[in-house]
Design a protein around this motif. Sequence first.
Motif, PDB file in Angstrom:
ATOM      1  N   TYR A 112      -3.027  -3.345  23.703  1.00  0.00           N
ATOM      2  CA  TYR A 112      -1.604  -3.299  24.059  1.00  0.00           C
ATOM      3  C   TYR A 112      -1.331  -4.009  25.388  1.00  0.00           C
ATOM      4  CZ  TYR A 112      -0.518   0.269  20.474  1.00  0.00           C
ATOM      5  OH  TYR A 112      -0.313   0.950  19.298  1.00  0.00           O
ATOM      6  N   ARG A 113      -2.265  -3.935  26.323  1.00  0.00           N
ATOM      7  CA  ARG A 113      -2.058  -4.584  27.632  1.00  0.00           C
ATOM      8  C   ARG A 113      -1.921  -6.095  27.507  1.00  0.00           C
ATOM      9  NH1 ARG A 113      -6.074  -0.688  29.438  1.00  0.00           N
ATOM     10  NH2 ARG A 113      -7.624  -2.345  29.522  1.00  0.00           N
ATOM     11  N   GLU A 114      -2.340  -6.675  26.382  1.00  0.00           N
ATOM     12  CA  GLU A 114      -2.171  -8.116  26.151  1.00  0.00           C
ATOM     13  C   GLU A 114      -0.699  -8.494  25.972  1.00  0.00           C
ATOM     14  OE1 GLU A 114      -4.337  -9.061  22.617  1.00  0.00           O
ATOM     15  OE2 GLU A 114      -6.215  -8.273  23.386  1.00  0.00           O
ATOM     16  N   LEU A 115       0.126  -7.533  25.605  1.00  0.00           N
ATOM     17  CA  LEU A 115       1.532  -7.793  25.315  1.00  0.00           C
ATOM     18  C   LEU A 115       2.310  -7.963  26.621  1.00  0.00           C
ATOM     19  CD1 LEU A 115       1.903  -5.065  22.562  1.00  0.00           C
ATOM     20  CD2 LEU A 115       1.862  -7.546  22.175  1.00  0.00           C
ATOM     21  N   LYS A 116       2.775  -9.158  26.880  1.00  0.00           N
ATOM     22  CA  LYS A 116       3.495  -9.453  28.125  1.00  0.00           C
ATOM     23  C   LYS A 116       4.784  -8.648  28.246  1.00  0.00           C
ATOM     24  CE  LYS A 116       0.602 -12.622  29.427  1.00  0.00           C
ATOM     25  NZ  LYS A 116      -0.562 -12.131  30.100  1.00  0.00           N
ATOM     26  N   SER A 117       5.395  -8.294  27.131  1.00  0.00           N
ATOM     27  CA  SER A 117       6.652  -7.543  27.142  1.00  0.00           C
ATOM     28  C   SER A 117       6.467  -6.075  27.477  1.00  0.00           C
ATOM     29  CB  SER A 117       7.329  -7.648  25.774  1.00  0.00           C
ATOM     30  OG  SER A 117       6.512  -7.015  24.787  1.00  0.00           O
ATOM     31  N   LEU A 118       5.268  -5.538  27.291  1.00  0.00           N
ATOM     32  CA  LEU A 118       5.038  -4.101  27.455  1.00  0.00           C
ATOM     33  C   LEU A 118       5.151  -3.699  28.919  1.00  0.00           C
ATOM     34  CD1 LEU A 118       4.326  -1.493  25.926  1.00  0.00           C
ATOM     35  CD2 LEU A 118       1.927  -1.953  26.476  1.00  0.00           C
ATOM     36  N   GLN A 119       6.045  -2.722  29.182  1.00  0.00           N
ATOM     37  CA  GLN A 119       6.274  -2.237  30.537  1.00  0.00           C
ATOM     38  C   GLN A 119       5.718  -0.840  30.768  1.00  0.00           C
ATOM     39  OE1 GLN A 119       7.566  -4.269  33.010  1.00  0.00           O
ATOM     40  NE2 GLN A 119       7.165  -5.701  31.343  1.00  0.00           N
ATOM     41  N   ALA A 146       0.822  -1.219   0.000  1.00  0.00           N
ATOM     42  CA  ALA A 146       0.000   0.000   0.000  1.00  0.00           C
ATOM     43  C   ALA A 146       0.852   1.265   0.000  1.00  0.00           C
ATOM     44  CB  ALA A 146      -0.918   0.002   1.216  1.00  0.00           C
ATOM     45  N   GLU A 147       0.297   2.315  -0.619  1.00  0.00           N
ATOM     46  CA  GLU A 147       0.943   3.626  -0.605  1.00  0.00           C
ATOM     47  C   GLU A 147       0.683   4.360   0.705  1.00  0.00           C
ATOM     48  OE1 GLU A 147       0.426   6.149  -4.024  1.00  0.00           O
ATOM     49  OE2 GLU A 147       0.048   4.386  -5.286  1.00  0.00           O
ATOM     50  N   PHE A 148      -0.439   4.073   1.357  1.00  0.00           N
ATOM     51  CA  PHE A 148      -0.814   4.722   2.597  1.00  0.00           C
ATOM     52  C   PHE A 148      -0.992   3.673   3.674  1.00  0.00           C
ATOM     53  CE2 PHE A 148      -2.467   7.216  -0.943  1.00  0.00           C
ATOM     54  CZ  PHE A 148      -1.830   8.423  -0.705  1.00  0.00           C
ATOM     55  N   ARG A 149      -0.644   4.048   4.906  1.00  0.00           N
ATOM     56  CA  ARG A 149      -0.713   3.102   6.016  1.00  0.00           C
ATOM     57  C   ARG A 149      -2.140   2.920   6.525  1.00  0.00           C
ATOM     58  NH1 ARG A 149       3.186   4.901  10.499  1.00  0.00           N
ATOM     59  NH2 ARG A 149       1.707   6.585  10.401  1.00  0.00           N
ATOM     60  N   SER A 150      -2.423   1.685   6.936  1.00  0.00           N
ATOM     61  CA  SER A 150      -3.695   1.332   7.556  1.00  0.00           C
ATOM     62  C   SER A 150      -3.417   0.390   8.707  1.00  0.00           C
ATOM     63  CB  SER A 150      -4.617   0.633   6.559  1.00  0.00           C
ATOM     64  OG  SER A 150      -4.935   1.473   5.483  1.00  0.00           O
ATOM     65  N   GLU A 151      -4.283   0.460   9.702  1.00  0.00           N
ATOM     66  CA  GLU A 151      -4.190  -0.486  10.800  1.00  0.00           C
ATOM     67  C   GLU A 151      -5.205  -1.604  10.570  1.00  0.00           C
ATOM     68  OE1 GLU A 151      -2.331   2.176  14.350  1.00  0.00           O
ATOM     69  OE2 GLU A 151      -4.475   1.794  14.472  1.00  0.00           O
ATOM     70  N   TYR A 152      -5.052  -2.665  11.323  1.00  0.00           N
ATOM     71  CA  TYR A 152      -5.921  -3.826  11.219  1.00  0.00           C
ATOM     72  C   TYR A 152      -6.595  -4.011  12.566  1.00  0.00           C
ATOM     73  CZ  TYR A 152      -7.192  -8.779  10.604  1.00  0.00           C
ATOM     74  OH  TYR A 152      -7.857  -9.974  10.515  1.00  0.00           O
ATOM     75  N   VAL A 153      -7.939  -4.014  12.568  1.00  0.00           N
ATOM     76  CA  VAL A 153      -8.696  -4.143  13.806  1.00  0.00           C
ATOM     77  C   VAL A 153      -9.751  -5.223  13.627  1.00  0.00           C
ATOM     78  CG1 VAL A 153     -10.159  -2.958  15.493  1.00  0.00           C
ATOM     79  CG2 VAL A 153      -8.336  -1.700  14.322  1.00  0.00           C
ATOM     80  N   ASP A 154      -9.502  -6.386  14.209  1.00  0.00           N
ATOM     81  CA  ASP A 154     -10.473  -7.489  14.224  1.00  0.00           C
ATOM     82  C   ASP A 154     -11.059  -7.771  12.835  1.00  0.00           C
ATOM     83  OD1 ASP A 154     -11.918  -9.545  15.365  1.00  0.00           O
ATOM     84  OD2 ASP A 154     -13.538  -8.248  16.038  1.00  0.00           O
ATOM     85  N   GLY A 155     -10.180  -7.917  11.854  1.00  0.00           N
ATOM     86  CA  GLY A 155     -10.623  -8.274  10.512  1.00  0.00           C
ATOM     87  C   GLY A 155     -10.876  -7.111   9.575  1.00  0.00           C
ATOM     88  N   MET A 156     -10.862  -5.880  10.099  1.00  0.00           N
ATOM     89  CA  MET A 156     -11.137  -4.700   9.290  1.00  0.00           C
ATOM     90  C   MET A 156      -9.857  -3.896   9.060  1.00  0.00           C
ATOM     91  SD  MET A 156     -14.307  -5.298   8.954  1.00  0.00           S
ATOM     92  CE  MET A 156     -14.753  -3.875   8.030  1.00  0.00           C
ATOM     93  N   LYS A 170      -5.852  -9.285  18.003  1.00  0.00           N
ATOM     94  CA  LYS A 170      -6.688  -9.097  16.815  1.00  0.00           C
ATOM     95  C   LYS A 170      -6.383  -7.789  16.099  1.00  0.00           C
ATOM     96  CE  LYS A 170     -10.577 -11.702  18.654  1.00  0.00           C
ATOM     97  NZ  LYS A 170     -11.995 -11.669  18.970  1.00  0.00           N
ATOM     98  N   ARG A 171      -5.170  -7.241  16.316  1.00  0.00           N
ATOM     99  CA  ARG A 171      -4.835  -5.934  15.759  1.00  0.00           C
ATOM    100  C   ARG A 171      -3.399  -5.878  15.271  1.00  0.00           C
ATOM    101  NH1 ARG A 171      -8.502  -1.965  17.992  1.00  0.00           N
ATOM    102  NH2 ARG A 171      -9.778  -2.997  19.526  1.00  0.00           N
ATOM    103  N   TYR A 172      -3.217  -5.013  14.289  1.00  0.00           N
ATOM    104  CA  TYR A 172      -1.895  -4.546  13.897  1.00  0.00           C
ATOM    105  C   TYR A 172      -1.989  -3.025  13.980  1.00  0.00           C
ATOM    106  CZ  TYR A 172      -0.631  -9.125  11.971  1.00  0.00           C
ATOM    107  OH  TYR A 172      -0.338 -10.453  11.813  1.00  0.00           O
ATOM    108  N   SER A 173      -1.125  -2.422  14.790  1.00  0.00           N
ATOM    109  CA  SER A 173      -1.153  -0.976  14.986  1.00  0.00           C
ATOM    110  C   SER A 173       0.203  -0.383  14.659  1.00  0.00           C
ATOM    111  CB  SER A 173      -1.486  -0.651  16.451  1.00  0.00           C
ATOM    112  OG  SER A 173      -2.739  -1.165  16.805  1.00  0.00           O
TER     113      SER A 173
END
Length: 190
Positions: free
Chosen positions: A123-130, A19-29, A73-76
């Motif tokens: 983000y809170r699902e990420l065990k590494s996130l401090q 893609a030329e422009f960025r998009s995020e992915y949220v639960d299939g969308m 369920k996301r890519y941010s």
Amino acid sequence: MATATKVSPEEYLRLERKAEFRSEYVDGMIVAMPGATRNHNIINKNVSGLFWLQLRGKSCEVYQSDMKVRTNKRYSYPDTVVVCDEPEFSDDEKDVLQNPTVLVEVLSRSTESYDRGDKFAAYRELKSLQAYVLVSQLMPRVEAFKRQENDWLFSEVSGIEKALKLEAIGCELKLSEIYEKVDFGREEES
């Protein structure tokens, strides 16, 4: 009335990487990302630069705006990402980080409730996130959420003379440096 079609995470990545422009992915969308204002860009550059300067020579890496982070369920695209362990990526493309240590979002009116709500919950699902840091672009104010055992400790600093300490990575962000060259008198929005 048009209906949205859900796509798989694999299909999203295939499309996003072309893609030329960025998009995020949220639960299939696939969700298009808004553009950023001058103040947003200055603040984000300042934050990532401050991290880079303070983390030089350490085992941390700093990414600005273009590194995707995957949750359940996301890519941010966080505004700034710090990883202080060996980076773990989803695949050989090395554009989807799975183990961030600190995530920073520069708030805007159009994204603030999402950044504070659903995005932070993911983000809170990420065990590494401090630490999760929210930076206002309308006034000198920075909020931080620090991981405790099973909870998150909230702190806030306001005022250009204040500083935020992030013990998780041994950094201090002075608000005078975060907001250097930012014009609060100019109403901008992203």
